[in-house]
Design a protein around this motif. Structure first.
Motif, mmCIF file in Angstrom:
data_model
loop_
_atom_site.group_PDB
_atom_site.id
_atom_site.type_symbol
_atom_site.label_atom_id
_atom_site.label_comp_id
_atom_site.label_asym_id
_atom_site.label_seq_id
_atom_site.Cartn_x
_atom_site.Cartn_y
_atom_site.Cartn_z
ATOM 1 N N MET A 1 0.841 -1.197 0.000
ATOM 2 C CA MET A 1 0.000 0.000 0.000
ATOM 3 C C MET A 1 0.877 1.249 0.000
ATOM 4 O O MET A 1 1.870 1.299 0.723
ATOM 5 N N ARG A 2 0.480 2.240 -0.767
ATOM 6 C CA ARG A 2 1.162 3.534 -0.703
ATOM 7 C C ARG A 2 0.663 4.251 0.545
ATOM 8 O O ARG A 2 -0.533 4.299 0.791
ATOM 9 N N TYR A 3 1.581 4.774 1.317
ATOM 10 C CA TYR A 3 1.177 5.469 2.536
ATOM 11 C C TYR A 3 1.779 6.869 2.541
ATOM 12 O O TYR A 3 2.974 7.037 2.722
ATOM 13 N N ASP A 4 0.923 7.860 2.298
ATOM 14 C CA ASP A 4 1.342 9.257 2.379
ATOM 15 C C ASP A 4 0.881 9.777 3.735
ATOM 16 O O ASP A 4 -0.294 10.022 3.946
ATOM 17 N N GLU A 5 1.838 9.934 4.640
ATOM 18 C CA GLU A 5 1.482 10.315 6.004
ATOM 19 C C GLU A 5 0.901 11.712 6.105
ATOM 20 O O GLU A 5 0.233 12.039 7.063
ATOM 21 N N ARG A 6 1.202 12.556 5.141
ATOM 22 C CA ARG A 6 0.672 13.922 5.202
ATOM 23 C C ARG A 6 -0.682 14.049 4.521
ATOM 24 O O ARG A 6 -1.331 15.087 4.615
ATOM 25 N N SER A 7 -1.087 12.993 3.850
ATOM 26 C CA SER A 7 -2.353 13.065 3.115
ATOM 27 C C SER A 7 -3.535 12.964 4.072
ATOM 28 O O SER A 7 -3.554 12.119 4.963
ATOM 29 N N ILE A 8 -4.537 13.821 3.850
ATOM 30 C CA ILE A 8 -5.750 13.726 4.668
ATOM 31 C C ILE A 8 -6.757 12.772 4.029
ATOM 32 O O ILE A 8 -7.834 12.558 4.564
ATOM 33 N N GLY A 9 -6.393 12.220 2.867
ATOM 34 C CA GLY A 9 -7.294 11.286 2.196
ATOM 35 C C GLY A 9 -6.750 9.865 2.174
ATOM 36 O O GLY A 9 -7.257 9.019 1.438
ATOM 37 N N GLN A 10 -5.705 9.614 2.972
ATOM 38 C CA GLN A 10 -5.080 8.286 2.959
ATOM 39 C C GLN A 10 -6.089 7.190 3.307
ATOM 40 O O GLN A 10 -6.749 7.254 4.340
ATOM 41 N N GLU A 11 -6.164 6.176 2.446
ATOM 42 C CA GLU A 11 -7.032 5.029 2.718
ATOM 43 C C GLU A 11 -6.413 4.180 3.829
ATOM 44 O O GLU A 11 -5.189 4.080 3.922
ATOM 45 N N VAL A 12 -7.269 3.560 4.617
ATOM 46 C CA VAL A 12 -6.736 2.732 5.703
ATOM 47 C C VAL A 12 -6.270 1.380 5.162
ATOM 48 O O VAL A 12 -6.687 0.951 4.087
ATOM 49 N N PHE A 13 -5.369 0.756 5.905
ATOM 50 C CA PHE A 13 -4.980 -0.625 5.596
ATOM 51 C C PHE A 13 -4.688 -1.333 6.913
ATOM 52 O O PHE A 13 -4.608 -0.692 7.967
ATOM 53 N N ASP A 14 -4.562 -2.643 6.844
ATOM 54 C CA ASP A 14 -4.414 -3.436 8.065
ATOM 55 C C ASP A 14 -2.986 -3.437 8.579
ATOM 56 O O ASP A 14 -2.044 -3.143 7.843
ATOM 57 N N SER A 15 -2.851 -3.832 9.840
ATOM 58 C CA SER A 15 -1.523 -3.782 10.468
ATOM 59 C C SER A 15 -0.576 -4.848 9.907
ATOM 60 O O SER A 15 0.619 -4.789 10.140
ATOM 61 N N ASP A 16 -1.116 -5.826 9.165
ATOM 62 C CA ASP A 16 -0.210 -6.795 8.543
ATOM 63 C C ASP A 16 -0.184 -6.641 7.019
ATOM 64 O O ASP A 16 0.164 -7.562 6.294
ATOM 65 N N ASP A 17 -0.543 -5.459 6.548
ATOM 66 C CA ASP A 17 -0.375 -5.135 5.130
ATOM 67 C C ASP A 17 0.995 -4.485 4.933
ATOM 68 O O ASP A 17 1.421 -3.689 5.779
ATOM 69 N N PHE A 18 1.635 -4.798 3.839
ATOM 70 C CA PHE A 18 2.867 -4.084 3.513
ATOM 71 C C PHE A 18 2.517 -2.681 3.049
ATOM 72 O O PHE A 18 1.458 -2.463 2.447
ATOM 73 N N TYR A 19 3.374 -1.742 3.355
ATOM 74 C CA TYR A 19 3.124 -0.363 2.940
ATOM 75 C C TYR A 19 4.445 0.311 2.579
ATOM 76 O O TYR A 19 5.522 -0.169 2.948
ATOM 77 N N CYS A 20 4.340 1.398 1.850
ATOM 78 C CA CYS A 20 5.531 2.093 1.359
ATOM 79 C C CYS A 20 5.343 3.596 1.517
ATOM 80 O O CYS A 20 4.407 4.165 0.962
ATOM 81 N N ARG A 21 6.199 4.217 2.324
ATOM 82 C CA ARG A 21 6.135 5.671 2.518
ATOM 83 C C ARG A 21 7.182 6.409 1.704
ATOM 84 O O ARG A 21 7.054 7.590 1.448
ATOM 85 N N TYR A 22 8.284 5.696 1.392
ATOM 86 C CA TYR A 22 9.428 6.374 0.781
ATOM 87 C C TYR A 22 9.883 5.677 -0.501
ATOM 88 O O TYR A 22 9.670 4.485 -0.675
ATOM 89 N N ASP A 23 10.555 6.465 -1.330
ATOM 90 C CA ASP A 23 11.217 5.929 -2.519
ATOM 91 C C ASP A 23 12.723 6.076 -2.340
ATOM 92 O O ASP A 23 13.183 7.061 -1.754
ATOM 93 N N VAL B 1 -3.155 3.621 10.036
ATOM 94 C CA VAL B 1 -3.489 4.902 9.412
ATOM 95 C C VAL B 1 -4.419 5.720 10.313
ATOM 96 O O VAL B 1 -4.457 6.947 10.247
ATOM 97 N N GLY B 2 -5.152 5.026 11.179
ATOM 98 C CA GLY B 2 -6.036 5.716 12.113
ATOM 99 C C GLY B 2 -7.266 6.303 11.450
ATOM 100 O O GLY B 2 -7.690 5.857 10.383
ATOM 101 N N ASN B 3 -7.809 7.330 12.080
ATOM 102 C CA ASN B 3 -9.093 7.885 11.616
ATOM 103 C C ASN B 3 -8.933 9.211 10.867
ATOM 104 O O ASN B 3 -9.871 9.999 10.798
#
Ligand SMILES: [Zn+2]
Ligand SMILES: [Zn+2]
Length: 346
Positions: free
Chosen positions: A142-164, A290-292
């Motif tokens: 999952m792409r994870y943009d921590e500054r995005s206010i529209g970030q979709e949630v994902f589960d705690s055992d999903d892989f995610y990527c914040r950086y390139d 990702v929280g609420n």
């Protein structure tokens, strides 16, 4: 909320000695090999799995046995960019690698592994030719943009990527400090129990509880709830609910309606107001990785827009705000803090 189908790694058919003896193709040989859009891998039960270009896959690391199921984090993960073959038995994929935080740290010493979770991967611009005999299963990162206010949630055992990772330049994008807490340490979803997020346009950052200050004035629960709503995601101005209503009346050169509503919030459905009043938090004890963020922000935005325009709530507001996600049933309320940057309540 619809849950995605969980990834399930399959056990690969035991690979007898690879039939190919020519080894990894060279760049010049690669150009001469015919292109394919997909390839097939059979599992132990004989079921066939098709892998296509642009798909992400778990790939068996060197030295790891193929005939046993391993924890998902034990596999390499890569995206298939091209598929070429020498013959039916000798099929190769050009793979763009996701790196683990530890691998990134081995080339960029300043990259802090402690700020990363076990399911974090970094998209690199590093490619290899990989034999399709090493492909294990489809993976999702999952792409994870921590500054995005529209970030979709994902589960705690999903892989995610914040950086390139830009490998040659030894550079991480976006800059890690851009989204880190004021202490300089990034959010680690496996470690940090509660992070408080400020949705203001100039802030858009999450902070560790222990890095935050409590508000100087004591607030009763009702005043506190309003202050949360007034941490508007649409403006950096310190506007109260009444200020927003006032600015609308000013712009429209309208007098206050005679039936002036005592509390502008009364015109909104209770559950929308409740969603907007929530603290925006994330973390293992605060509603997930990702929280609420998205749900609460959407609720505040609807209220802000409606007050500002003097318009009524869109009839489909429930499609825009996931009230359930904003107010998780079992969340313990956490203490209240002020944003170190804008002093809003968070
Ligand atoms: Zn911190
Ligand atoms: Zn702030």
């Amino acid at each position: 909320m619809s849950r995605r189908k969980k990834k399930s790694l399959f056990t690969r058919k035991k690979i007898s000695k690879p039939k190919y003896t020519m080894g990894i193709p060279t760049d010049s040989e690669w150009k001469t090999m015919p292109n394919f859009a997909s390839f097939i891998v059979a599992d132990e039960e004989g079921e066939e799995h098709t892998f296509s270009i642009q798909e992400t896959a778990f790939i068996l690391p060197e030295g790891v046995l193929p005939d046993k199921m391993h924890h998902p984090t034990a596999y390499w993960i890569g995206r298939i960019k091209q598929i070429r073959a020498r013959n039916d038995e000798d099929v190769w994929a050009l793979v763009q690698w996701y790196w683990s935080p530890q691998e990134v740290n081995s080339v960029i010493k300043s990259f802090d592994v402690s700020g990363c979770g076990q399911y974090e991967r970094i998209m690199s611009d590093y490619y290899d030719y990989v034999s399709t005999a090493s492909f294990c299963d489809h993976a999702a990162v999952m792409r994870y943009d921590e500054r995005s206010i529209g970030q979709e949630v994902f589960d705690s055992d999903d892989f995610y990527c914040r950086y390139d990772l830009e490998y040659r330049a030894r550079k991480i994008l976006p800059n890690v400090t851009r989204s880190a807490c004021c202490c300089g340490v990034s959010y680690n979803p496996d470690r940090d129990p509660v992070m408080h997020f400020c949705p203001r346009p100039a802030c858009r950052a999450a902070y560790h509880q222990e890095c935050l200050q409590r508000p100087t004035q004591r607030l009763d629960p009702a005043a506190r709830a309003r202050k949360f709503i007034e941490s508007w995601p649409d403006t950096d101005e310190q506007l109260s609910i009444e200020d927003v209503v006032g600015s609308q009346q000013c712009r429209k050169r309208r007098k206050r309606p005679e039936y002036a509503i005592s509390d502008p919030l009364e015109q909104f459905p209770e559950e929308l107001v409740k969603a907007a009043q929530q603290q925006i938090v994330k973390g293992v004890q605060a509603g997930g990785v990702v929280g609420n963020v998205k749900a609460v922000v959407a609720a505040r935005q609807l209220i802000y827009c409606s007050l500002l325009e003097g318009s009524s709530l869109p009839t489909d507001w429930k499609d825009k705000v996931d009230v359930e996600a904003a107010i998780p049933p079992k969340r313990k309320s956490s203490p209240v803090f002020v944003c170190p940057q804008c002093q809003s309540l968070i």
